[in-house]
Scaffold this active site. Structure first.
Site, PDB file in Angstrom:
ATOM      1  N   CYS A  98       0.814  -1.211   0.000  1.00 58.25           N
ATOM      2  CA  CYS A  98       0.000   0.000   0.000  1.00 58.25           C
ATOM      3  C   CYS A  98       0.848   1.263   0.000  1.00 58.25           C
ATOM      4  CB  CYS A  98      -0.902   0.015   1.222  1.00 58.25           C
ATOM      5  SG  CYS A  98      -1.887  -1.471   1.427  1.00 58.25           S
ATOM      6  N   LYS A 153      26.488 -14.444  -4.698  1.00 57.25           N
ATOM      7  CA  LYS A 153      26.539 -13.119  -4.077  1.00 57.25           C
ATOM      8  C   LYS A 153      27.990 -12.661  -3.922  1.00 57.25           C
ATOM      9  CE  LYS A 153      22.757 -11.859  -4.257  1.00 57.25           C
ATOM     10  NZ  LYS A 153      22.713 -12.741  -5.336  1.00 57.25           N
ATOM     11  N   GLU A 210      29.539 -11.846  -7.355  1.00 57.31           N
ATOM     12  CA  GLU A 210      28.906 -10.687  -7.993  1.00 57.31           C
ATOM     13  C   GLU A 210      29.470  -9.369  -7.482  1.00 57.31           C
ATOM     14  OE1 GLU A 210      24.306 -11.524  -9.265  1.00 57.31           O
ATOM     15  OE2 GLU A 210      24.730 -11.418  -7.123  1.00 57.31           O
ATOM     16  N   LYS A 270      20.800  -4.594 -13.383  1.00 59.32           N
ATOM     17  CA  LYS A 270      19.727  -5.071 -12.514  1.00 59.32           C
ATOM     18  C   LYS A 270      18.764  -5.967 -13.271  1.00 59.32           C
ATOM     19  CE  LYS A 270      17.447  -5.492  -8.761  1.00 59.32           C
ATOM     20  NZ  LYS A 270      18.002  -6.380  -7.722  1.00 59.32           N
ATOM     21  N   ARG A 325       4.520   0.034  -6.002  1.00 57.77           N
ATOM     22  CA  ARG A 325       4.339  -0.779  -4.799  1.00 57.77           C
ATOM     23  C   ARG A 325       3.278  -1.855  -4.979  1.00 57.77           C
ATOM     24  NH1 ARG A 325       6.419   2.195  -0.293  1.00 57.77           N
ATOM     25  NH2 ARG A 325       5.028   1.123   1.143  1.00 57.77           N
ATOM     26  N   HIS A 352      34.124 -35.645  -5.692  1.00 57.52           N
ATOM     27  CA  HIS A 352      34.198 -35.870  -7.131  1.00 57.52           C
ATOM     28  C   HIS A 352      34.819 -34.671  -7.850  1.00 57.52           C
ATOM     29  CE1 HIS A 352      31.804 -39.551  -6.790  1.00 57.52           C
ATOM     30  NE2 HIS A 352      31.064 -38.878  -5.916  1.00 57.52           N
ATOM     31  N   ASN A 365      -1.326   1.718   6.324  1.00 59.20           N
ATOM     32  CA  ASN A 365      -0.487   0.657   5.779  1.00 59.20           C
ATOM     33  C   ASN A 365      -0.164  -0.323   6.885  1.00 59.20           C
ATOM     34  OD1 ASN A 365      -0.470   2.015   3.389  1.00 59.20           O
ATOM     35  ND2 ASN A 365       1.707   2.542   3.419  1.00 59.20           N
ATOM     36  N   GLY A 366      -0.088  -1.612   6.554  1.00 64.40           N
ATOM     37  CA  GLY A 366       0.252  -2.607   7.554  1.00 64.40           C
ATOM     38  C   GLY A 366      -0.930  -3.491   7.879  1.00 64.40           C
ATOM     39  N   TRP A 417      -3.451  -2.632  -1.373  1.00 64.88           N
ATOM     40  CA  TRP A 417      -3.368  -4.020  -1.815  1.00 64.88           C
ATOM     41  C   TRP A 417      -4.185  -4.841  -0.832  1.00 64.88           C
ATOM     42  CZ3 TRP A 417      -1.285  -5.984  -6.223  1.00 64.88           C
ATOM     43  CH2 TRP A 417      -1.297  -7.374  -6.337  1.00 64.88           C
ATOM     44  N   GLU A 468      23.665 -19.768  -4.156  1.00 62.86           N
ATOM     45  CA  GLU A 468      23.336 -18.344  -4.025  1.00 62.86           C
ATOM     46  C   GLU A 468      24.393 -17.607  -3.210  1.00 62.86           C
ATOM     47  OE1 GLU A 468      21.331 -14.668  -4.296  1.00 62.86           O
ATOM     48  OE2 GLU A 468      21.427 -16.489  -5.532  1.00 62.86           O
TER      49      GLU A 468
END
Length: 621
Positions: free
Chosen positions: A2, A491, A494, A616, A27, A510, A101-102, A75, A487
């Site tokens: 929201c 990171k 990257e 991005k 949002r 192996h 909001n929330g 939302w 991952e």
């Protein structure tokens, strides 16, 4: 999620509010509304379901004007995305108007109590009770000022909230209170603004006051008065924002990446919000674009993604196969259409992308659709190309992610995949009611556990001092923890430019074992879920891997479940995280690895937010 915007000043209020809401569209929302008051004490409201253009049309058809007002994009969480459930909301007398909001976690007992006292509710939302509480307090004590009524109201609320309120009984005043979701106050020339995010008001002013949790702002045409929620005056120095709208969202953190790492508890919470019934554990997918029958007819699942999203897909394979007992294949989207894949109407193709504009993922999605498969997008950007072309979309609600190296988008994707897996398991009869409740409780606790994991930030910073000069890293994991090893390695490479590889721990013998010496740090994910037979078995195997590494002088950094004793006997460095369900543990595990990569990159002097050669969103193949 929201968005909130508010304004008091000489400009046309409806124009300012609508423009601000437009700048918050990223949002995600499914309804919107504005409320405008004038000094004579009247307040007019316009609301509409769907996109902002519907609200704009409603305002054109029935214009409203005044000197102050508030607006909101919603939302849906409590209640359907209808006009009556859209914010702003009123009290019984039509005097108090609020946006929020929330989530108010204790809204049901509050609503029952208010109903018994004679209050009449006209919506399905949790927000409406805030307006009624403010009304109650204003009238109970000789017409309290709005700010005091808001102060007493928020003291009764449990949950997270950003509340902005106006009332015809105390005109010319906007009151904002924060406990969780952000609120920023804009300081203009004889005009003042309130918003949930800087972009909404940045084009009017660059002088901002950022509310902290527990702050309240009272905004009039004369200025802004700040207090805490107990009424004590506080002082916050204005900040002059000299950056463009994207840069202005850094919020005091040194880098976007660090800010986004720390936003993960809220991103997780927002992704779950409104999608799982707290009383039964049932997942609801009203906004996913598929019928229950269509989901039930699926015979296999194909997951297509690139980079970090591919790692999320790998973890999703374990989730879906475990909970729904459906066969799952995970493909690099960049390779999918070049191998004449076998996919058809019985398949569900899940495409995962933060931006929704990744060229390889779009191409793979189109290939799958051409072969007759139903496609579901897991995406963070409302209205992006992938979501427009998918039959259904599961939005992650992570908010804008500016750092190139994905963090909160990844954990939100894992959360979304868990919701999808649990839903498929429920409709296929593979998950019992008691299992659903237990998993829902685990999921609801995860945000708090994530906050505890973030307390490791200082420890990871110290660990970075030891390893930032290393030239190579090896990450090991078993089962669902293997994608997290991948991952973690991604990171690091990257943003720090250190060579790093992720491997299934069983594959160490192996090949990679040849690399092990006293110069090679090896990150081992050695968590477990006590009582889970497969988890305990994998844990025993990972202990053997650690012994093998130490026998060859390798340096072990072990990620373990809090209270672990066995790994501590062998590892050089131990990182403890809270215990969790085996399928949800990856969400906790990846955060220390993100922090380690971040602090190593900072110590090496790398451009953390914009690493070399990376973008991005990869919009070309």
């Amino acid at each position: 999620m929201c968005g909130i915007v508010g304004y008091i000043g000489p400009k046309p209020v409806s124009d300012v509010l609508l423009e601000g809401l437009q700048r918050l569209e990223y949002r995600g929302y499914d309804s919107a509304g504005i409320a405008i008051g004038n000094p004579q004490g009247s307040i007019d409201i316009r609301r509409a379901s769907g996109k902002l253009i519907n609200l704009e049309q409603a305002v054109r058809q029935q214009p409203i004007s005044g000197t102050y007002g508030i607006g909101h994009t919603r939302w849906a969480t409590h209640g359907r995305p209808t006009e009556e459930n859209a914010h702003p909301h009123r009290d019984c007398r039509g005097e108090v108007v609020v946006v929020h909001n929330g989530i108010v976690e204790n809204y049901l007992p509050l609503k029952r109590k208010l109903t018994e006292e004679g209050h009449r509710f006209v919506t399905e939302t949790d927000t409406e009770i805030i307006a009624h509480l403010i009304e109650k307090h204003m009238h109970a004590d000789h017409m309290l000022p709005l700010e005091e009524a808001v102060r007493r109201t928020v003291a009764e609320l449990r949950g997270v909230f950003a509340v902005v309120a106006i009332t015809s009984r105390d005109p010319g005043k906007i009151v904002a209170a924060r406990s969780g979701p952000p609120i920023v106050i804009g300081l203009g020339d004889k005009e003042f603004f309130v918003a949930s995010d800087i972009p909404a008001i940045l084009f009017h002013t660059r002088d901002m006051l950022f509310l902290a949790d527990g702050d309240m702002a009272v905004i009039t045409s004369s200025g802004v008065n700040l207090t805490d929620l107990e009424g004590h005056a506080i002082q916050r120095d204005p900040q002059h924002v000299t950056w463009d709208p994207v840069q202005a969202q850094k919020g005091g953190y040194k880098h976007f990446m660090l800010k986004e790492i720390f936003e993960q508890p809220q991103a997780l919470r927002d992704t779950v919000l409104g999608r799982i019934h707290p009383g039964t554990g049932e997942v609801t997918l009203d906004d996913w674009g598929f019928t229950r029958e269509e989901f039930a007819s699926i015979q296999q699942v194909k997951i297509l993604a690139c980079g970090t999203s591919w790692h999320a897909g790998l973890a999703g394979k374990y989730m879906i196969e475990s909970l729904a007992r459906l066969p799952v294949e995970v493909d690099y989207a960049s390779e999918f259409r070049y191998r004449d894949p076998i996919v058809g109407p019985e398949s569900l193709t899940v495409v995962i992308t933060q931006s929704g504009e990744t060229a390889d993922t779009l191409a793979a999605q189109r290939e799958s659709k051409q072969k007759g498969s139903k496609t579901l997008a897991i995406c963070n950007v409302v209205g992006s190309m992938v979501t427009r072309e998918a039959a259904g979309t599961l939005y992650t609600h992570a908010g804008p992610e500016i750092g190139v190296a994905s963090t909160k988008a990844f954990t939100s994707q894992l959360t979304a995949l868990f919701l999808l897996s649990l839903y498929l398991g429920q409709i296929r009869g593979k998950v019992t009611a008691s299992e659903s409740m237990a998993l829902a409780q685990e999921l609801n606790q995860l945000s708090d556990k994530l906050r505890k994991v973030l307390n490791l930030n200082r420890k990871m910073e110290e660990l970075a001092k030891t390893f930032f000069k290393s030239q190579n890293f090896l990450y090991l994991g078993r089962g669902i923890h293997y994608p997290i090893a991948l991952e973690g390695a991604l990171k690091l490479k990257e943003i720090s430019y250190i060579h790093a590889e992720g491997y299934p721990a069983g594959e160490m013998k192996h090949g990679p074992i040849a690399l092990i010496d006293e110069e090679l740090p090896i990150v081992v994910i050695a968590t477990r879920q006590p009582g889970n037979a497969s988890s305990e078995m994998a844990y025993e195997k990972i202990l053997s891997n650690i012994k093998e590494v130490k026998a060859r002088e390798g340096v072990v950094i072990a990620l373990v479940t809090a209270g672990d004793r066995d790994v501590k006997e062998s590892a050089d460095h131990v990182i403890e995280i809270p215990a969790s369900n085996e399928l949800l543990a990856p969400i906790l595990e990846v955060v220390p690895l993100q922090l380690l990569a971040y602090h190593i990159a900072v110590r090496r002097g790398c451009d953390v937010d914009q690493p070399r050669n990376l973008a991005k969103s990869v919009t070309v193949e």
